[in-house]
Design a protein around this motif. Structure first.
Motif, PDB file in Angstrom:
ATOM      1  N   VAL A 107       0.835  -1.203   0.000  1.00 59.15           N
ATOM      2  CA  VAL A 107       0.000   0.000   0.000  1.00 59.15           C
ATOM      3  C   VAL A 107       0.869   1.253   0.000  1.00 59.15           C
ATOM      4  N   GLU A 108       1.878   1.257   0.822  1.00 57.48           N
ATOM      5  CA  GLU A 108       2.793   2.405   0.875  1.00 57.48           C
ATOM      6  C   GLU A 108       3.390   2.693  -0.497  1.00 57.48           C
ATOM      7  N   ASP A 109       3.814   1.636  -1.207  1.00 53.13           N
ATOM      8  CA  ASP A 109       4.403   1.824  -2.532  1.00 53.13           C
ATOM      9  C   ASP A 109       3.405   2.434  -3.505  1.00 53.13           C
ATOM     10  N   HIS A 110       2.188   1.921  -3.538  1.00 55.06           N
ATOM     11  CA  HIS A 110       1.196   2.475  -4.462  1.00 55.06           C
ATOM     12  C   HIS A 110       0.922   3.940  -4.156  1.00 55.06           C
ATOM     13  N   LEU A 111       0.840   4.298  -2.889  1.00 49.63           N
ATOM     14  CA  LEU A 111       0.586   5.692  -2.538  1.00 49.63           C
ATOM     15  C   LEU A 111       1.777   6.581  -2.880  1.00 49.63           C
ATOM     16  N   ARG A 112       2.973   6.059  -2.657  1.00 52.72           N
ATOM     17  CA  ARG A 112       4.170   6.822  -2.992  1.00 52.72           C
ATOM     18  C   ARG A 112       4.238   7.111  -4.487  1.00 52.72           C
ATOM     19  N   LEU A 113       3.758   6.177  -5.296  1.00 54.01           N
ATOM     20  CA  LEU A 113       3.849   6.302  -6.747  1.00 54.01           C
ATOM     21  C   LEU A 113       2.651   7.008  -7.368  1.00 54.01           C
ATOM     22  N   SER A 114       1.638   7.318  -6.577  1.00 56.20           N
ATOM     23  CA  SER A 114       0.427   7.925  -7.133  1.00 56.20           C
ATOM     24  C   SER A 114       0.737   9.287  -7.744  1.00 56.20           C
ATOM     25  N   ASN A 115       0.255   9.486  -8.964  1.00 58.46           N
ATOM     26  CA  ASN A 115       0.467  10.743  -9.669  1.00 58.46           C
ATOM     27  C   ASN A 115      -0.825  11.166 -10.356  1.00 58.46           C
ATOM     28  N   PRO A 116      -1.199  12.437 -10.277  1.00 58.48           N
ATOM     29  CA  PRO A 116      -2.375  12.911 -11.010  1.00 58.48           C
ATOM     30  C   PRO A 116      -2.226  12.637 -12.501  1.00 58.48           C
ATOM     31  N   GLY A 117      -3.337  12.269 -13.135  1.00 56.76           N
ATOM     32  CA  GLY A 117      -3.308  12.010 -14.569  1.00 56.76           C
ATOM     33  C   GLY A 117      -2.778  10.654 -14.939  1.00 56.76           C
TER      34      GLY A 117
END
Length: 271
Positions: A107-117
């Motif tokens: 979960v931490e990784d997905h949130l760290r990688l989240s980018n708009p668009g």
């Protein structure tokens, strides 16, 4: 250095009548370095045994554990995912299947990688049948680094510095992805009317929503060496519907469709 501010997150787990695997999955969520704000189980018609398991874990979870169920009317993954997304209260949707054991930094990784668009698609480590049986028997929520038996062990190497090398897709695989390990901004899912519920039976619902998101201008981000999942072995599902579902996928690609003809709007009105 300024730390990135993470979005609020809903972790959605699709499941159907495999409580042993779901238990392993839920235990791996309890081990997460960063918990999502809520966990939603998208249940495509499981029996009472699955409901009882979820009720037991609801008392253990530090965040809401929500059970969204629909009657068993055949393989209706697109519909139950839409119902779960409609219930979600958070900005970012992380999507998995219940036959996965999550790396503790998933979960931490997905949130760290989240980018708009952008929406994200990750990979999986496929565990052997023998090792999977042991994990299920012991109800383990952790897959050992030293006991893999897999043809794709490299997918299990968490090396965040290498992740950025895989962020852009190749032109020949723009619509290829694993629906069992994806993440989206909820507002982007709303803009394309969620999953296309015309797709029924196994296959292509994840590729089709990716096609419409890309048509809408949302970029696909490939995640490697982060957001790792371990796939519990099972026999492949029947694929009688693939030809029909492929036609719906190709229509979305060729006609550059954006909005699902039958999608999430009905469920939003009822949620």
């Amino acid at each position: 250095m300024i730390n990135k501010s993470y979005p609020t997150s809903s972790l959605i787990i699709s499941t159907y009548n495999w409580p042993e695997a779901l238990e392993c999955c839920l235990k791996s969520i309890l081990r997460q370095s960063r918990m999502p704000n809520e966990v939603i189980i998208a249940d495509d018609g499981s029996t009472r045994e699955t409901r009882s398991l979820i009720e037991r874990f609801q008392a253990l979870f530090p965040v809401p554990l929500i059970h969204v169920w629909q009657p068993d009317e055949g393989f209706q993954l697109a519909r139950i995912r839409n119902k779960a997304i409609a219930k979600a209260n958070c900005e970012y949707i992380i999507q998995i299947d219940s036959d996965l054991i999550l790396h503790k930094r998933f979960v931490e990784d997905h949130l760290r990688l989240s980018n708009p668009g952008c929406f994200a698609t990750g990979s999986r480590v496929i565990l052997s049948e023998a090792y999977s049986k042991k994990l299920l028997h012991r109800r383990k929520g952790k897959a050992s680094l030293f006991r893999w038996s897999s043809l794709n062990k490299n997918n299990g190497l968490r090396i965040p510095i290498l992740t950025k090398l895989y962020k852009k897709h190749r032109a020949d695989d723009i619509f290829y992805l694993r629906g069992c390990n994806m993440a989206f901004w909820r507002k982007d899912l709303m803009a394309v009317n969620g999953y296309n519920e015309e797709i029924q039976g196994w296959g292509r619902e994840d590729n089709e929503i990716a096609a419409r998101l890309i048509n809408f201008g949302i970029s696909k981000m490939v995640v490697k060496h982060s957001a790792i999942v371990f796939h519990i072995y099972h026999k492949e599902k029947e694929r009688n519907s693939v030809l029909t579902n492929n036609e719906l996928l190709q229509k979305s690609i060729s006609e550059k469709l954006i909005t699902a003809p039958v999608g999430i709007q009905d469920h939003l009105q009822r949620s």
